[in-house]
Write an enzyme that holds these catalytic residues in place. Structure first.
Site, PDB file in Angstrom:
ATOM      1  N   SER A   1     -39.207 -20.367 -15.067  1.00 28.47           N
ATOM      2  CA  SER A   1     -38.802 -20.372 -13.657  1.00 28.47           C
ATOM      3  C   SER A   1     -39.317 -21.670 -13.040  1.00 28.47           C
ATOM      4  O   SER A   1     -40.197 -22.324 -13.610  1.00 28.47           O
ATOM      5  CB  SER A   1     -39.460 -19.170 -12.971  1.00 28.47           C
ATOM      6  OG  SER A   1     -39.351 -19.273 -11.565  1.00 28.47           O
TER       7      SER A   1
ATOM      8  N   TYR B   1     -46.625 -12.914 -11.263  1.00 30.06           N
ATOM      9  CA  TYR B   1     -45.322 -13.375 -11.771  1.00 30.06           C
ATOM     10  C   TYR B   1     -45.364 -14.878 -12.073  1.00 30.06           C
ATOM     11  O   TYR B   1     -44.967 -15.315 -13.165  1.00 30.06           O
ATOM     12  CB  TYR B   1     -44.207 -13.070 -10.765  1.00 30.06           C
ATOM     13  CG  TYR B   1     -42.880 -13.636 -11.195  1.00 30.06           C
ATOM     14  CD1 TYR B   1     -42.208 -13.104 -12.304  1.00 30.06           C
ATOM     15  CD2 TYR B   1     -42.303 -14.724 -10.547  1.00 30.06           C
ATOM     16  CE1 TYR B   1     -40.995 -13.627 -12.733  1.00 30.06           C
ATOM     17  CE2 TYR B   1     -41.089 -15.256 -10.968  1.00 30.06           C
ATOM     18  CZ  TYR B   1     -40.444 -14.701 -12.054  1.00 30.06           C
ATOM     19  OH  TYR B   1     -39.246 -15.233 -12.490  1.00 30.06           O
TER      20      TYR B   1
HETATM   21  N1  LIG Z   1     -33.005 -14.554 -10.307  1.00 35.41           N
HETATM   22  C1  LIG Z   1     -33.946 -15.467 -10.012  1.00 35.41           C
HETATM   23  O1  LIG Z   1     -34.115 -15.883  -8.845  1.00 35.41           O
HETATM   24  C2  LIG Z   1     -34.797 -16.031 -11.126  1.00 35.41           C
HETATM   25  C3  LIG Z   1     -35.454 -17.252 -10.910  1.00 35.41           C
HETATM   26  C4  LIG Z   1     -36.243 -17.782 -11.936  1.00 35.41           C
HETATM   27  C5  LIG Z   1     -36.365 -17.115 -13.134  1.00 35.41           C
HETATM   28  N2  LIG Z   1     -35.720 -15.924 -13.325  1.00 35.41           N
HETATM   29  C6  LIG Z   1     -35.900 -15.238 -14.614  1.00 35.41           C
HETATM   30  O2  LIG Z   1     -34.630 -15.046 -15.212  1.00 35.41           O
HETATM   31  C7  LIG Z   1     -34.712 -13.963 -16.145  1.00 35.41           C
HETATM   32  C8  LIG Z   1     -33.504 -13.075 -15.950  1.00 35.41           C
HETATM   33  O3  LIG Z   1     -33.566 -12.470 -14.680  1.00 35.41           O
HETATM   34  P1  LIG Z   1     -32.295 -12.289 -13.736  1.00 35.41           P
HETATM   35  O4  LIG Z   1     -32.501 -13.145 -12.560  1.00 35.41           O
HETATM   36  O5  LIG Z   1     -31.041 -12.433 -14.510  1.00 35.41           O
HETATM   37  O6  LIG Z   1     -32.550 -10.792 -13.226  1.00 35.41           O
HETATM   38  P2  LIG Z   1     -31.844  -9.405 -13.521  1.00 35.41           P
HETATM   39  O7  LIG Z   1     -30.413  -9.441 -13.106  1.00 35.41           O
HETATM   40  O8  LIG Z   1     -32.750  -8.406 -12.885  1.00 35.41           O
HETATM   41  O9  LIG Z   1     -31.901  -9.252 -15.094  1.00 35.41           O
HETATM   42  C9  LIG Z   1     -33.090  -8.950 -15.765  1.00 35.41           C
HETATM   43  C10 LIG Z   1     -32.770  -8.494 -17.165  1.00 35.41           C
HETATM   44  O10 LIG Z   1     -34.021  -8.247 -17.834  1.00 35.41           O
HETATM   45  C11 LIG Z   1     -34.024  -6.920 -18.303  1.00 35.41           C
HETATM   46  N3  LIG Z   1     -35.346  -6.334 -18.243  1.00 35.41           N
HETATM   47  C12 LIG Z   1     -36.189  -6.294 -17.200  1.00 35.41           C
HETATM   48  N4  LIG Z   1     -37.298  -5.628 -17.519  1.00 35.41           N
HETATM   49  C13 LIG Z   1     -37.156  -5.242 -18.811  1.00 35.41           C
HETATM   50  C14 LIG Z   1     -37.956  -4.506 -19.714  1.00 35.41           C
HETATM   51  N5  LIG Z   1     -39.141  -4.021 -19.366  1.00 35.41           N
HETATM   52  N6  LIG Z   1     -37.487  -4.291 -20.956  1.00 35.41           N
HETATM   53  C15 LIG Z   1     -36.277  -4.766 -21.329  1.00 35.41           C
HETATM   54  N7  LIG Z   1     -35.474  -5.452 -20.523  1.00 35.41           N
HETATM   55  C16 LIG Z   1     -35.909  -5.691 -19.272  1.00 35.41           C
HETATM   56  C17 LIG Z   1     -33.070  -6.168 -17.392  1.00 35.41           C
HETATM   57  O11 LIG Z   1     -32.612  -5.002 -18.066  1.00 35.41           O
HETATM   58  P3  LIG Z   1     -32.486  -3.567 -17.334  1.00 35.41           P
HETATM   59  O12 LIG Z   1     -31.312  -3.713 -16.420  1.00 35.41           O
HETATM   60  O13 LIG Z   1     -32.272  -2.653 -18.469  1.00 35.41           O
HETATM   61  O14 LIG Z   1     -33.773  -3.377 -16.583  1.00 35.41           O
HETATM   62  C18 LIG Z   1     -31.979  -7.208 -17.176  1.00 35.41           C
HETATM   63  O15 LIG Z   1     -31.091  -7.214 -18.263  1.00 35.41           O
HETATM   64  C19 LIG Z   1     -36.050 -13.280 -15.887  1.00 35.41           C
HETATM   65  O16 LIG Z   1     -36.971 -13.656 -16.893  1.00 35.41           O
HETATM   66  C20 LIG Z   1     -36.489 -13.840 -14.532  1.00 35.41           C
HETATM   67  O17 LIG Z   1     -37.884 -13.855 -14.393  1.00 35.41           O
HETATM   68  C21 LIG Z   1     -34.937 -15.372 -12.360  1.00 35.41           C
END
Ligand SMILES: NC(=O)c1ccc[n+]([C@@H]2O[C@H](COP(=O)([O-])OP(=O)(O)OC[C@H]3O[C@@H](n4cnc5c(N)ncnc54)[C@H](OP(=O)(O)O)[C@@H]3O)[C@@H](O)[C@H]2O)c1
Length: 273
Positions: free
Chosen positions: A151, A164
């Site tokens: 991130s 986080y």
């Molecule tokens: N969106 C942002 O602003 C942002 C910014 C920087 C970095 N990121 C990073 O990007 C990555 C993806 O996030 P996203 O933004 O795409 O969010 P998201 O739409 O909430 O997707 C998160 C994914 O991770 C899975 N997940 C979460 N907890 C889990 C667990 N305990 N075991 C297995 N799977 C799990 C979720 O599956 P379930 O639906 O089954 O829970 C979902 O498929 C993350 O690492 C996040 O920290 C996001």
């Protein structure tokens, strides 16, 4: 760890395999879509079976003939992570995308210990163990790619999202170290560092009311496209979006105390102090 095998398409001989965690929604789903378009056999791993199956159905619809397998695993759970790692080692994927992760929001003294332990287990422990599970076979083959999702929070302390931000600093540090360790081996390790992005992330982290999420927000598709290009080019780190690139460049030059102050401002509501 139940699994559902794609009912329509079957893997072709020699078809490259990509294992993607957190592929049910958001950035992980978009990365899976790019891999499917490039002919990879997909193995999607995440927690919620209904969301996972919906993602598989959607990918098969968007990419006719795509081979998509799903495995549910709660990567906050040590036993399920252990099973996922054993599976990953046996699968020996050509690409591992360590994307599953989540955040949280609130003063450290009052935030939930259980939630933060689950965050550390998912964002740090499972990511590390999965990397360890697949790297030996990649090195033996002399080919393989890994993308670890960090991130912009990887580069700065995160007041009110302290754990986080610390987990994401770990992801960046581990990835940069592995990228250097594997240099010249045919294996590459890339850290993908997005800024605020429209996904389910902000709601789950209860962070949507902060300044950071009330400015320009990227879409998951463009973040995934930049991450995918960096992965395929074998770059060690990619910060997505021009504004984020400039911010991170600035953060590297400023004293850490000042970076923490700026970060604090970004992580409070627009009306907050
Ligand atoms: N969106 C942002 O602003 C942002 C910014 C920087 C970095 N990121 C990073 O990007 C990555 C993806 O996030 P996203 O933004 O795409 O969010 P998201 O739409 O909430 O997707 C998160 C994914 O991770 C899975 N997940 C979460 N907890 C889990 C667990 N305990 N075991 C297995 N799977 C799990 C979720 O599956 P379930 O639906 O089954 O829970 C979902 O498929 C993350 O690492 C996040 O920290 C996001």
């Amino acid at each position: 760890m139940p699994s559902s095998q794609d009912a329509v398409a079957t893997p072709k001989a020699g078809q490259p395999i990509a294992l993607i965690t957190g592929a049910s929604t958001g950035i992980g789903y978009e990365l899976a879509l790019l891999l499917a378009r490039d002919g990879y056999r997909l193995v999607l791993v995440s927690r919620d079976p209904a969301r996972l199956e919906a993602a598989a159905v959607s990918l098969r619809r968007e990419v006719p003939g795509a081979v998509v397998e799903t495995r549910t695993a709660d990567l906050a759970d040590p036993e399920e992570t252990h099973a996922a790692c054993a599976f990953a080692a046996g699968l020996a994927p050509d690409i591992l995308i360590n994307n599953a992760g989540f955040g949280g929001y609130g003063p450290f003294a009052r935030s939930s210990v259980a939630e933060e332990q689950a965050m550390i287990a998912t964002n740090i422990t499972a990511l590390t163990l999965l990397a360890k599970a697949v790297l030996p076979a990649m090195l033996e083959r002399g080919s393989g790619r890994m993308l670890n999702v960090g991130s912009t929070a990887s580069f700065a302390p995160g007041p009110f999202s302290a754990v986080y931000a610390a987990t994401k600093a770990y992801v960046l540090s581990l990835s940069e170290a592995l990228s250097e360790e594997t240099r010249g081996s045919g294996v590459t390790v890339t850290a993908l560092c997005p800024g605020p992005t429209h996904t389910r992330f902000a709601d789950r982290a209860s962070i949507g009311g902060t300044r950071a999420f009330n400015g320009p927000i990227a879409d998951a598709r463009s973040v995934a496209a930049e991450g995918y290009a960096a992965l395929m080019a074998g770059k060690p780190v990619v910060v997505t979006g021009l504004v984020n690139k400039l911010l991170i460049f600035g953060a590297r030059l400023l004293p850490r105390t000042l970076v923490a102050r700026i970060s604090r401002r970004e992580l409070t509501p627009p009306s907050g102090s």
